[in-house]
Design a protein around this motif. Structure first.
Motif, PDB file in Angstrom:
ATOM      1  N   UNK B  33       0.827  -1.206   0.000  1.00  0.00           N
ATOM      2  CA  UNK B  33       0.000   0.000   0.000  1.00  0.00           C
ATOM      3  C   UNK B  33       0.863   1.257   0.000  1.00  0.00           C
ATOM      4  N   UNK B  34       1.963   1.226   0.739  1.00  0.00           N
ATOM      5  CA  UNK B  34       2.825   2.411   0.766  1.00  0.00           C
ATOM      6  C   UNK B  34       4.036   2.239  -0.156  1.00  0.00           C
ATOM      7  N   UNK B  35       3.959   1.259  -1.048  1.00  0.00           N
ATOM      8  CA  UNK B  35       4.964   1.047  -2.095  1.00  0.00           C
ATOM      9  C   UNK B  35       6.342   0.644  -1.581  1.00  0.00           C
ATOM     10  N   UNK B  36       6.363  -0.294  -0.657  1.00  0.00           N
ATOM     11  CA  UNK B  36       7.649  -0.854  -0.238  1.00  0.00           C
ATOM     12  C   UNK B  36       7.587  -2.373  -0.299  1.00  0.00           C
ATOM     13  N   UNK B  37       8.774  -2.964  -0.411  1.00  0.00           N
ATOM     14  CA  UNK B  37       8.812  -4.418  -0.544  1.00  0.00           C
ATOM     15  C   UNK B  37       9.065  -5.108   0.785  1.00  0.00           C
ATOM     16  N   UNK B  38       9.822  -4.445   1.647  1.00  0.00           N
ATOM     17  CA  UNK B  38      10.146  -5.110   2.913  1.00  0.00           C
ATOM     18  C   UNK B  38      10.287  -4.072   4.020  1.00  0.00           C
ATOM     19  N   UNK B  39      10.260  -4.565   5.250  1.00  0.00           N
ATOM     20  CA  UNK B  39      10.426  -3.670   6.398  1.00  0.00           C
ATOM     21  C   UNK B  39      11.800  -3.011   6.373  1.00  0.00           C
ATOM     22  N   UNK B  40      12.820  -3.800   5.996  1.00  0.00           N
ATOM     23  CA  UNK B  40      14.171  -3.226   5.935  1.00  0.00           C
ATOM     24  C   UNK B  40      14.236  -2.093   4.921  1.00  0.00           C
ATOM     25  N   UNK B  41      13.613  -2.343   3.773  1.00  0.00           N
ATOM     26  CA  UNK B  41      13.635  -1.294   2.747  1.00  0.00           C
ATOM     27  C   UNK B  41      12.971  -0.031   3.292  1.00  0.00           C
ATOM     28  N   UNK B  42      11.866  -0.227   3.998  1.00  0.00           N
ATOM     29  CA  UNK B  42      11.137   0.914   4.548  1.00  0.00           C
ATOM     30  C   UNK B  42      11.996   1.681   5.559  1.00  0.00           C
ATOM     31  N   UNK B  43      12.569   0.955   6.526  1.00  0.00           N
ATOM     32  CA  UNK B  43      13.321   1.688   7.548  1.00  0.00           C
ATOM     33  C   UNK B  43      14.600   2.295   6.980  1.00  0.00           C
ATOM     34  N   UNK B  44      15.225   1.605   6.003  1.00  0.00           N
ATOM     35  CA  UNK B  44      16.406   2.194   5.360  1.00  0.00           C
ATOM     36  C   UNK B  44      16.067   3.499   4.663  1.00  0.00           C
ATOM     37  N   UNK B  45      14.885   3.543   4.117  1.00  0.00           N
ATOM     38  CA  UNK B  45      14.467   4.727   3.382  1.00  0.00           C
ATOM     39  C   UNK B  45      14.138   5.883   4.331  1.00  0.00           C
ATOM     40  N   UNK B  46      13.519   5.537   5.467  1.00  0.00           N
ATOM     41  CA  UNK B  46      13.065   6.622   6.368  1.00  0.00           C
ATOM     42  C   UNK B  46      14.212   7.223   7.166  1.00  0.00           C
ATOM     43  N   UNK B  47      15.093   6.379   7.702  1.00  0.00           N
ATOM     44  CA  UNK B  47      16.146   6.911   8.554  1.00  0.00           C
ATOM     45  C   UNK B  47      17.264   7.533   7.735  1.00  0.00           C
ATOM     46  N   UNK B  48      17.752   8.694   8.173  1.00  0.00           N
ATOM     47  CA  UNK B  48      18.914   9.279   7.502  1.00  0.00           C
ATOM     48  C   UNK B  48      20.037   8.246   7.492  1.00  0.00           C
ATOM     49  N   UNK B  49      20.737   8.133   6.350  1.00  0.00           N
ATOM     50  CA  UNK B  49      21.695   7.038   6.247  1.00  0.00           C
ATOM     51  C   UNK B  49      22.856   7.180   7.227  1.00  0.00           C
ATOM     52  N   UNK B  50      23.195   8.427   7.603  1.00  0.00           N
ATOM     53  CA  UNK B  50      24.370   8.573   8.467  1.00  0.00           C
ATOM     54  C   UNK B  50      24.111   8.204   9.925  1.00  0.00           C
ATOM     55  N   UNK B  51      22.889   7.833  10.251  1.00  0.00           N
ATOM     56  CA  UNK B  51      22.677   7.399  11.639  1.00  0.00           C
ATOM     57  C   UNK B  51      22.240   5.946  11.734  1.00  0.00           C
ATOM     58  N   UNK B  52      22.147   5.276  10.619  1.00  0.00           N
ATOM     59  CA  UNK B  52      21.644   3.903  10.685  1.00  0.00           C
ATOM     60  C   UNK B  52      22.645   2.974  11.348  1.00  0.00           C
ATOM     61  N   UNK B  53      22.097   2.104  12.145  1.00  0.00           N
ATOM     62  CA  UNK B  53      22.905   1.181  12.923  1.00  0.00           C
ATOM     63  C   UNK B  53      22.703  -0.200  12.324  1.00  0.00           C
ATOM     64  N   UNK B  54      23.787  -0.758  11.764  1.00  0.00           N
ATOM     65  CA  UNK B  54      23.555  -1.985  11.013  1.00  0.00           C
ATOM     66  C   UNK B  54      24.001  -3.247  11.745  1.00  0.00           C
ATOM     67  N   UNK B  55      24.686  -3.072  12.887  1.00  0.00           N
ATOM     68  CA  UNK B  55      25.128  -4.282  13.585  1.00  0.00           C
ATOM     69  C   UNK B  55      23.940  -5.026  14.159  1.00  0.00           C
ATOM     70  N   UNK B  56      24.077  -6.331  14.229  1.00  0.00           N
ATOM     71  CA  UNK B  56      23.064  -7.079  14.949  1.00  0.00           C
ATOM     72  C   UNK B  56      23.564  -7.279  16.361  1.00  0.00           C
ATOM     73  N   UNK B  57      22.835  -6.765  17.318  1.00  0.00           N
ATOM     74  CA  UNK B  57      23.277  -6.905  18.697  1.00  0.00           C
ATOM     75  C   UNK B  57      22.916  -8.291  19.195  1.00  0.00           C
TER      76      UNK B  57
END
Ligand SMILES: Cc1ncc(COP(=O)(O)O)c(C=O)c1O
Lengths: 170, 958
Positions: B33-57
């Motif tokens: 409905x909001x034109x995204x394929x996955x949750x990751x794609x959505x959050x990657x798109x919304x959050x500014x890239x310079x603050x994204x935390x990619x490690x898995x804790x």
């Protein structure tokens, strides 16, 4: 000539031509428009006006203004008791209260009743965070005699209602 | 059918699926409905890239409810439940079972929010009004608030209030009776040093030796003595100073009310009225004063007003005092308080009634007297002549007594000079009296208690014995059978809309699921029946829980150290700002006192800054609701070497991840300032970014938002703070229980070392059941739900702010101002109309006046979000009909909302729309109707004619 100073509080449903009607009523009955401050608050038109007229015309002016109620404009009239004002101290007041019709009039009358001269009055009404009730805020600069006990201002204003809070701003 | 794997059958992320509203296929549908394929794609798109935390804790894997409960039970069982005679403001009490099950363990009570929508909150408002009446009666004062965080902070508030109301007294000195509780003295000192007041601690009788603006006494005091407060109050008044009395509700059933003797402020803890000690909390504090000081009182006050039919109705009164309106001029920063616990306390009073309470108090006092009698007969010399429940005395070998006590499962207290103390309580029995006597004397005591009892003399001086009546109102005298109590609780509950009815989409407040499995451990005795000052070896379970939570929270936020002391977000702000001030001071930069706060900040931010004696400078926001970076730069430059810090919420209070956040933090750091991050929106960061990585030096975490502690109808809460290492030496300490790695003289902000420790298991369960993967997914689905809802509403209402890509974060603002300008229909009309549709309104007029801020959270299923969107759209169509003149502009379903049963049964229905549209606008509502108990409430009326006590029963029935 002995002249009187009247403070008018004007209230009406917002409609075109309110100021015009009020000023005509004042001038036609022998009054003189000195100063005014008008605004729309919570969907109502409210204004305060200070006018001057010869002592013997006071009744005429009052009658003429009372007639306005036929057109839905209510005018409260207060006679200023303050004498010619000596140079005094300037006090900045900040008022917070629930908004209600006539609050400006209540505040201005209360100040007048203790002889405080309002030099400027800036009011705002907005929807309060969280509860969304309408909150009235006023910034007032008032002049009082040098030996005036400032706490009297707080007392007389806070008597208006329990929710009204006065800050004296340094 | 293919054969599922064993791990699939184990289904260890079962809880994630239950916590998150939309299931996998609904998520896919909503994403599409909001034109995204996955949750990751959505959050990657919304959050500014310079603050994204990619490690898995690797903090924890998901656990089933059963496994997590089992693990927690093992931890809990490392706590040892001793009989507590430590006293010092915390006493054993019996929670009446009918209250335990129907209030504390009932989502109808614990999942509600602060009663900002009073028409659907009359139940807890009535309970809180009863609470105020109870406090007023017992203290003998004219008015009371509906709860503060704990006794020590209530005392600090009393000091601050004394300074506000004392006229023509220029002193900056506050007097504290040295026999006040040590944690009270410490919290008062902390607060005083921030305000620049001096605190003198001396014997109560010396109060007149000082030039002071106020004094605090304890009645009965730490030694157990019942001082003649009448004289102390008179001495204080002769100095033209304010007299505050800290006291105990149970004792007041036997002691004359401080109000009778002229006290100006009376405060204390309501814990022993049926609220477990819980290793320190949560409990409600009470606070009462004179009517003349009503404008100066901190905290919420419930008042009586009327609704549009003239029927009596309750709501929060005098909000013009509070932080959300008055900001840095507010009386205090209190926001989340302790509503659930205040309600439990008053229900305890209603359950027992005045006679029952007196009986309990007399029994406690009698056992104390019997013990005193036996001890003195055997040569023990008591430190005090008078007492209510507490005895203090010296013995030859303190260590022996303590070890005998521990061997028998009793905790006594001992102070630094070796004086022993004990406080009897509701659970004390004759058997305990005998045991205690034997423990103290060192031999098996044989006594004829019946004979002793017959000859006891009074332990409370005649002039201080209670003569004034209390709890005479019928509410305290008519629910003494369990059937009546049960039905009274149910009656009140039925008037309140809580999360067990429908979504409460309050933006910034994060009303997510409070899962039952998270709540269950709260009432385990291993957590509930532990005194906050119990010996360390008895609280190993709590220690383990605290350490584990500390580790997890550090990993999630990236901070180096955590303080688990603050009892609310606002108190976290205060503790964090104090740490910042101390840090500056330690570097010889104590002059740094300017706190920059963006326009859009929550009211607690400026109010907390004021409490930390900082000067607030407001910075502008741009048209997108973001911090205006140029203005920030200018103001930071102007502040120059006086810049202390910036307080900033992230994602912003507008529900947007500002892309300039790193730059903003840098600007502040370049000018020598610190960054305080308001963590109210941490739920939009968990797993995707971390406050410490973004640039925050300190941040609070509202565990009652992000980590699933329920809001309790306006509290409890927990607001721990995380800090970077340079601030760690400045975290809150505690005067009785040293806090690990914190210097002892830092000062406390709460009465208990770990705040409301007994609700921490809720957050522990939340983290352990979701595991890191579930935590991250929760954040992502919160984004999905918010964006899905925003898109559904977009064609009907303007959405105020969004990020550069047109997406919002976890919440969004609906602008209602254009509609108001065009049709006269206000945000209040819409909020009240939502009640007819079975919904609680979103957050109103924060951070922008004339708007709604909507936050669905991850826990709401798609069907509920759709139902809410449908309701909003239907209301929008009603407004359209008004605009077109199809509905009358004065007589329409919005301006008349909410509709009550009284409206609908009116014989002569004269309105321009149907009854059905009024009360049953949708078929879902027909199937499950929530009736607002009163019509729209008139706030102005109630504040003009302030009444904060219980009206007569007849008035309720009208
Ligand atoms: C943005 C923001 N800051 C601070 C607070 C204060 O938190 P608490 O209510 O826990 O004191 C809130 C909560 O309402 C909030 O929304």
């Amino acid at each position: 000539m002995n002249s009187a100073q009247l403070i008018l509080t004007v209230m009406a449903e917002d409609q075109p031509g309110i100021v015009d009607k009020v000023s005509k009523a004042v001038v036609s009955s022998g009054g003189n428009w000195l100063e005014s401050n008008m605004s729309r608050l919570a969907g109502k038109f409210t204004g305060i006006v200070s006018i001057e007229c010869p002592q013997e015309k006071v009744t005429d002016v009052k009658q003429s203004l009372a007639l306005l109620s036929n057109t839905g404009i209510r005018v409260l009239i207060d006679e200023s008791t303050s004498q010619a004002i000596e140079p005094g101290q300037l006090i900045n007041l900040y008022i917070t209260s629930n908004d209600r019709p006539g609050i400006v009039s209540e505040v201005s009358s209360a100040l007048a009743s203790v002889g405080a001269n309002v030099l400027s009055l800036h009011t705002e009404c907005s929807s309060a965070a969280m509860s969304a009730g309408f909150i009235f805020e006023a910034k007032i600069t008032s002049e009082v005699p040098l030996d005036f006990d400032v706490s009297i201002l707080t007392d007389v204003l806070e008597k208006l209602s329990d929710d009204l809070i006065v800050d004296i701003v340094e | 059918m293919s054969k599922p794997s064993l791990s699939e059958l184990l289904n260890s992320d079962e809880f994630t699926q239950r916590h998150i509203g939309p299931n996998e296929s609904e998520q896919a549908e909503m994403l599409e409905h909001i034109h995204f394929k996955s949750l990751d794609e959505l959050s990657n798109e919304i959050l500014p890239s310079d603050i994204q935390f990619s490690n898995d804790l690797e903090i924890t894997a998901p656990n089933t409810e059963a496994d997590a409960l089992k693990e927690l039970k093992a931890i809990a069982s490392k706590n040892k439940v001793f009989k507590s005679y430590i006293g010092m403001g915390y006493h054993e009490t019996t929670v009446p079972n009918v209250i335990l099950r129907n209030v504390l363990e009932n989502p109808g009570w614990y999942t509600a929010y602060t009663p900002y929508q009073p028409e659907i909150a009359q139940g807890r408002l009535e309970a809180l009004l009863n609470y105020q009446q109870m406090v007023i009666d017992l203290t003998g004062m004219e008015m009371a608030n509906a709860s503060l965080l704990d006794e020590a902070t209530a005392a600090a508030e009393a000091m601050a209030m004394a300074k506000r109301v004392v006229k023509k007294n220029k002193s900056e000195v506050f007097f504290v009776d040295s026999s006040c509780l040590p944690q009270t003295i410490d919290v008062v000192k902390t607060r005083a040093s921030a305000f620049g007041f001096e605190v003198v601690v001396d014997k109560a009788e010396n109060v007149a030796d000082y030039d002071i603006f106020g004094a605090l006494f304890q009645y009965p005091n730490m030694d157990g003595s019942v001082l003649n407060i009448k004289e102390l109050i008179e001495k204080t008044h002769s100095l033209n100073a304010i007299a505050a009395v800290a006291t105990d509700l149970l004792a007041l059933t036997l002691l004359e009310a401080p109000g009778t003797f002229g006290a100006d402020i009376v405060l204390g803890s309501a814990q022993r009225f049926g609220v477990p000690m819980g290793y320190g909390g949560p409990h409600a504090a009470f606070f009462a004063t004179r009517d003349q000081f009503k404008r100066a009182i901190p905290g919420r006050i419930i008042g009586v007003s009327i609704d549009s039919r003239g029927k009596q109705a309750l709501r929060m009164a005098l909000q013009t005092r509070e932080q959300h309106i008055r900001r840095e001029k507010a009386n205090s920063n209190i926001c989340t308080a302790q509503v659930l616990l205040a309600n439990m306390a008053v229900f305890y009073a209603i359950y027992h009634g005045p006679k029952g309470l007196s009986r309990i108090a007399q029994r406690v006092n009698r056992y104390t007297s019997l013990l005193a009698e036996v001890l003195t007969t055997h040569g023990v010399k008591l430190s005090t002549e008078s007492y209510f429940d507490t005895l203090t005395f010296q013995v030859e070998n303190t260590a022996n007594v303590i070890s005998r006590a521990e061997a028998n499962g009793y905790n006594l207290r001992v102070d630094s000079s070796g004086t022993l103390g004990l406080s009897c309580h509701e659970k004390t029995s004759l058997h305990d009296v005998k045991n205690l006597a034997s423990i103290i004397l060192g031999f098996e005591v044989e006594a004829d208690f019946t004979a002793l009892d017959a000859n006891l003399t009074a332990s409370i001086p005649e002039e201080l014995t209670r003569k004034t009546e209390f709890l005479t109102h019928s509410v305290f005298n008519s629910h003494h059978s369990e059937t009546e109590m049960l039905r009274y609780l149910r009656k009140l509950e039925s008037r309140d809309l809580a999360l067990n009815h429908s979504m409460i989409s309050l933006g910034s407040c994060t009303m997510k699921l409070n899962a039952t499995a998270e709540m269950i451990p709260v009432t385990w005795p291993e957590f509930g029946e532990i005194h906050p000052f119990a010996p360390q070896e008895q609280v190993l379970g709590y220690k383990e829980l605290l350490v584990d939570l500390d580790t997890k929270l550090r990993a999630i936020t990236g901070f180096d150290a955590i303080s688990l002391q603050p009892n609310s977000g606002a108190q976290g702000e205060y503790a964090g700002l104090l740490a910042i001030s101390k840090y500056h001071e330690s570097r010889g930069e104590g002059h740094r006192n300017i706190c920059l706060i963006p326009q859009s900040a929550h009211g607690t931010n400026p109010a907390s800054a004021q409490m930390a004696s900082m000067k607030v400078v407001v910075t502008k926001c741009d048209d997108q609701g973001n911090v205006d970076i140029n203005d920030l730069k200018t103001k930071a430059e102007q502040a120059g070497e006086n810049l202390s810090c910036l307080m900033i919420t992230y994602p912003s209070t507008h529900g947007v991840y500002e892309s300039g956040i790193k730059q903003i933090c840098n600007i502040v750091h370049e000018h020598g300032g610190q960054v305080y991050m308001d963590g109210a929106n941490l739920n939009a960061q968990v797993g995707l970014t971390r406050p410490a990585d973004i640039g925050a030096d300190v941040s609070h975490m509202n565990l009652h938002k992000t980590f699933a502690i329920p809001h309790g109808g306006g509290g409890p809460g927990m607001g721990p703070i995380g800090v970077k290492s340079h601030l760690a030496p400045f975290l809150s300490s505690h005067p009785v229980i040293p806090v690990d790695n914190v210097p002892n003289d830092n000062g406390a902000v709460s009465a208990a070392p770990y705040g409301s420790a007994s609700i921490l298991p809720i957050s522990w369960m939340y983290i352990h059941m979701l595991g890191y993967s579930g935590l991250k997914k929760s954040t992502q689905v919160a984004l999905l739900n918010a964006n899905y809802l925003a898109l559904r509403l977009k064609g009907h209402f303007p959405i105020l702010y969004s990020g550069p890509k047109g997406l919002v974060a976890h919440e969004c603002i609906i602008d209602l101002r254009p509609l108001k300008a065009e049709t006269g229909i206000t945000e209040v009309d819409i909020a009240k109309r939502l009640m007819d549709y079975g919904f609680h309104a979103p957050t109103m007029s924060f951070p922008v006046a004339g708007t709604f801020m909507v936050e669905p959270t991850e826990s709401e299923p798609k069907s509920e979000i759709d139902r809410f969107a449908d309701a909003m759209i239907a209301i929008r169509q009603e407004i359209e009909a008004i605009r077109k003149g199809e509905l009358d502009s004065k007589d329409n379903p919005l301006t008349n909302a909410p509709h009550t049963m009284t409206d609908i049964i009116e014989g002569d229905w004269k309105r321009s729309y149907s009854r059905e549209l009024a009360a049953f606008p949708t078929k879902e509502v027909k199937a499950f109707k929530f009736w607002p108990f009163v019509n729209r409430i008139d706030d102005v009326y109630g504040d003009r004619n302030l009444i904060c006590t219980c009206p007569t029963m007849e008035a309720y029935e009208e």
